[in-house]
Design a protein around this motif. Structure first.
Motif, PDB file in Angstrom:
ATOM      1  N   ILE A 140       0.836  -1.209   0.000  1.00  0.00           N
ATOM      2  CA  ILE A 140       0.000   0.000   0.000  1.00  0.00           C
ATOM      3  C   ILE A 140       0.870   1.257   0.000  1.00  0.00           C
ATOM      4  O   ILE A 140       0.589   2.229  -0.723  1.00  0.00           O
ATOM      5  CB  ILE A 140      -0.958  -0.013   1.209  1.00  0.00           C
ATOM      6  CG1 ILE A 140      -2.008  -1.112   1.035  1.00  0.00           C
ATOM      7  CG2 ILE A 140      -1.640   1.339   1.377  1.00  0.00           C
ATOM      8  CD1 ILE A 140      -2.884  -1.316   2.244  1.00  0.00           C
ATOM      9  N   GLU A 141       1.923   1.265   0.807  1.00  0.00           N
ATOM     10  CA  GLU A 141       2.817   2.424   0.852  1.00  0.00           C
ATOM     11  C   GLU A 141       3.451   2.678  -0.511  1.00  0.00           C
ATOM     12  O   GLU A 141       3.474   3.818  -1.000  1.00  0.00           O
ATOM     13  CB  GLU A 141       3.911   2.191   1.907  1.00  0.00           C
ATOM     14  CG  GLU A 141       3.423   2.111   3.337  1.00  0.00           C
ATOM     15  CD  GLU A 141       3.235   3.470   3.960  1.00  0.00           C
ATOM     16  OE1 GLU A 141       3.199   4.484   3.228  1.00  0.00           O
ATOM     17  OE2 GLU A 141       3.105   3.537   5.202  1.00  0.00           O
ATOM     18  N   VAL A 142       3.951   1.617  -1.129  1.00  0.00           N
ATOM     19  CA  VAL A 142       4.583   1.766  -2.447  1.00  0.00           C
ATOM     20  C   VAL A 142       3.563   2.218  -3.488  1.00  0.00           C
ATOM     21  O   VAL A 142       3.859   3.082  -4.340  1.00  0.00           O
ATOM     22  CB  VAL A 142       5.251   0.439  -2.862  1.00  0.00           C
ATOM     23  CG1 VAL A 142       5.773   0.520  -4.288  1.00  0.00           C
ATOM     24  CG2 VAL A 142       6.399   0.089  -1.917  1.00  0.00           C
ATOM     25  N   SER A 143       2.350   1.693  -3.421  1.00  0.00           N
ATOM     26  CA  SER A 143       1.308   2.062  -4.388  1.00  0.00           C
ATOM     27  C   SER A 143       0.946   3.539  -4.282  1.00  0.00           C
ATOM     28  O   SER A 143       0.817   4.238  -5.306  1.00  0.00           O
ATOM     29  CB  SER A 143       0.067   1.191  -4.175  1.00  0.00           C
ATOM     30  OG  SER A 143       0.365  -0.173  -4.356  1.00  0.00           O
ATOM     31  N   PHE A 144       0.800   4.053  -3.062  1.00  0.00           N
ATOM     32  CA  PHE A 144       0.420   5.456  -2.906  1.00  0.00           C
ATOM     33  C   PHE A 144       1.559   6.391  -3.300  1.00  0.00           C
ATOM     34  O   PHE A 144       1.315   7.483  -3.824  1.00  0.00           O
ATOM     35  CB  PHE A 144      -0.023   5.732  -1.473  1.00  0.00           C
ATOM     36  CG  PHE A 144      -1.489   5.501  -1.250  1.00  0.00           C
ATOM     37  CD1 PHE A 144      -2.411   6.499  -1.508  1.00  0.00           C
ATOM     38  CD2 PHE A 144      -1.954   4.284  -0.808  1.00  0.00           C
ATOM     39  CE1 PHE A 144      -3.777   6.287  -1.318  1.00  0.00           C
ATOM     40  CE2 PHE A 144      -3.304   4.052  -0.613  1.00  0.00           C
ATOM     41  CZ  PHE A 144      -4.225   5.058  -0.868  1.00  0.00           C
ATOM     42  N   LEU A 145       2.805   5.979  -3.051  1.00  0.00           N
ATOM     43  CA  LEU A 145       3.930   6.795  -3.517  1.00  0.00           C
ATOM     44  C   LEU A 145       3.961   6.843  -5.044  1.00  0.00           C
ATOM     45  O   LEU A 145       4.249   7.893  -5.638  1.00  0.00           O
ATOM     46  CB  LEU A 145       5.247   6.237  -2.975  1.00  0.00           C
ATOM     47  CG  LEU A 145       5.526   6.487  -1.498  1.00  0.00           C
ATOM     48  CD1 LEU A 145       6.864   5.870  -1.114  1.00  0.00           C
ATOM     49  CD2 LEU A 145       5.531   7.976  -1.178  1.00  0.00           C
ATOM     50  N   TYR A 146       3.672   5.715  -5.669  1.00  0.00           N
ATOM     51  CA  TYR A 146       3.626   5.697  -7.139  1.00  0.00           C
ATOM     52  C   TYR A 146       2.479   6.566  -7.663  1.00  0.00           C
ATOM     53  O   TYR A 146       2.649   7.298  -8.650  1.00  0.00           O
ATOM     54  CB  TYR A 146       3.465   4.254  -7.628  1.00  0.00           C
ATOM     55  CG  TYR A 146       3.249   4.157  -9.116  1.00  0.00           C
ATOM     56  CD1 TYR A 146       4.317   4.310 -10.005  1.00  0.00           C
ATOM     57  CD2 TYR A 146       1.969   3.923  -9.637  1.00  0.00           C
ATOM     58  CE1 TYR A 146       4.113   4.226 -11.373  1.00  0.00           C
ATOM     59  CE2 TYR A 146       1.768   3.845 -11.005  1.00  0.00           C
ATOM     60  CZ  TYR A 146       2.844   3.989 -11.869  1.00  0.00           C
ATOM     61  OH  TYR A 146       2.639   3.912 -13.218  1.00  0.00           O
ATOM     62  N   ILE A 147       1.319   6.487  -7.023  1.00  0.00           N
ATOM     63  CA  ILE A 147       0.178   7.310  -7.454  1.00  0.00           C
ATOM     64  C   ILE A 147       0.504   8.795  -7.324  1.00  0.00           C
ATOM     65  O   ILE A 147       0.225   9.597  -8.233  1.00  0.00           O
ATOM     66  CB  ILE A 147      -1.074   6.950  -6.640  1.00  0.00           C
ATOM     67  CG1 ILE A 147      -1.564   5.539  -6.993  1.00  0.00           C
ATOM     68  CG2 ILE A 147      -2.187   7.966  -6.869  1.00  0.00           C
ATOM     69  CD1 ILE A 147      -2.655   5.019  -6.095  1.00  0.00           C
TER      70      ILE A 147
END
Length: 287
Positions: A140-147
């Motif tokens: 989730i952390e990596v996904s939101f940083l990518y978004i």
């Protein structure tokens, strides 16, 4: 959003976390939730009002703002905090399920009986639940940083943006309110998120390595017990199957039954025969 209730729920996770998990909770509370509530909301509270464009065309400023800020940083971070803390509740729910099973087991078999030595100890299914929650949080952390990086094309927040979206009559210059302040908070929140990712990875490595060491110790203990059992079996005085039998010298061998019989009875037989011959008359005749 009721942050007090949110904090109370996360405080229950602290009881079942490792040292890395407790540091992660501290980072989430102090460097993310507190910064979000105290400062970030105020900085981004007037972002649309302070988004100023050098045109009076109706609707141009709103369209340009929606084009460059499709989702507000503050709302994106709120979603990130909610989603990233939800996997931690999996552990709490699993422990609650164990407590309920323990209560039913004691009610059925008595208070002295136990189904679990410690319902909060990370063994068996709870270990897997905790590990899966760490992987989910990291994802989730990596996904939101990518978004965040994909939507705004970088973590950098410019002072001036140029917009030519309809109904703007031409290329319009728009100015972002408090750009330096927003840039600092953006970098701070991204850094806190990266720190949480590092802590999650460290905790995953710690849990897996600890599990491997425990399994290796069990295997060593099992081999040691087997070796001790074999040594005790060989030391058994009744187990002399493997004891080598030394060959005796023929001179040192005990006499057999036949030899003992001949040696004890033959001399007396000879003496009796000599007495009979001595007492018998001489029957031989000479011609």
């Amino acid at each position: 959003m009721d942050w007090k209730t949110f904090q109370a729920l996360l405080s229950g996770v602290n009881k079942y976390s490792t040292a890395f998990g407790r540091v992660w909770l501290s980072v989430v509370f102090v460097f993310r939730v507190m910064v979000y509530v105290v400062a970030a909301e105020r900085v981004w509270g007037d972002e649309q009002k302070d988004f100023d464009c050098n045109t009076k065309q109706p609707g141009c400023a709103n369209v340009c703002y929606d084009h460059f800020f499709p989702i507000s940083h503050i709302r994106l971070w709120a979603l990130q905090l909610i989603f990233v803390t939800c996997p931690s509740f999996m552990v709490v729910m699993h422990v609650a399920y164990r407590d309920d099973r323990e209560r039913k087991y004691r009610a059925k078999h008595g208070d002295s009986s136990k189904l679990y030595n410690n319902t909060g100890k990370k063994h068996g299914g709870l270990w897997w639940t905790y590990l899966i929650s760490l992987f989910v949080k990291t994802g989730i952390e990596v996904s939101f940083l990518y978004i965040l990086h994909h939507v705004y094309e970088s973590f950098y927040l410019p002072r001036l943006v140029k917009c030519d979206v309809s109904p703007c009559p031409n290329l319009v210059d728009c100015y972002i309110g408090h750009p330096t302040e927003k840039k600092v908070f953006t970098y701070f929140m991204v850094g806190a998120s990266a720190l949480c990712i590092i802590l999650n990875i460290c905790e995953i490595i710690y849990l897996i390595s600890k599990r491997i060491v425990r399994i290796a110790n069990k295997v060593k203990r099992r081999h040691r017990n087997v070796a001790v059992h074999q040594d005790n079996y060989n030391d058994d005085p009744f187990n002399n199957c493997n004891v080598p039998v030394s060959k005796l010298n023929p001179k040192e061998r005990p006499p057999s039954f036949k030899t003992a019989y001949k040696s004890s009875y033959r001399p007396s037989g000879l003496k009796l025969e000599e007495k009979i011959r001595a007492s018998a008359p001489n029957l031989s005749t000479t011609s």
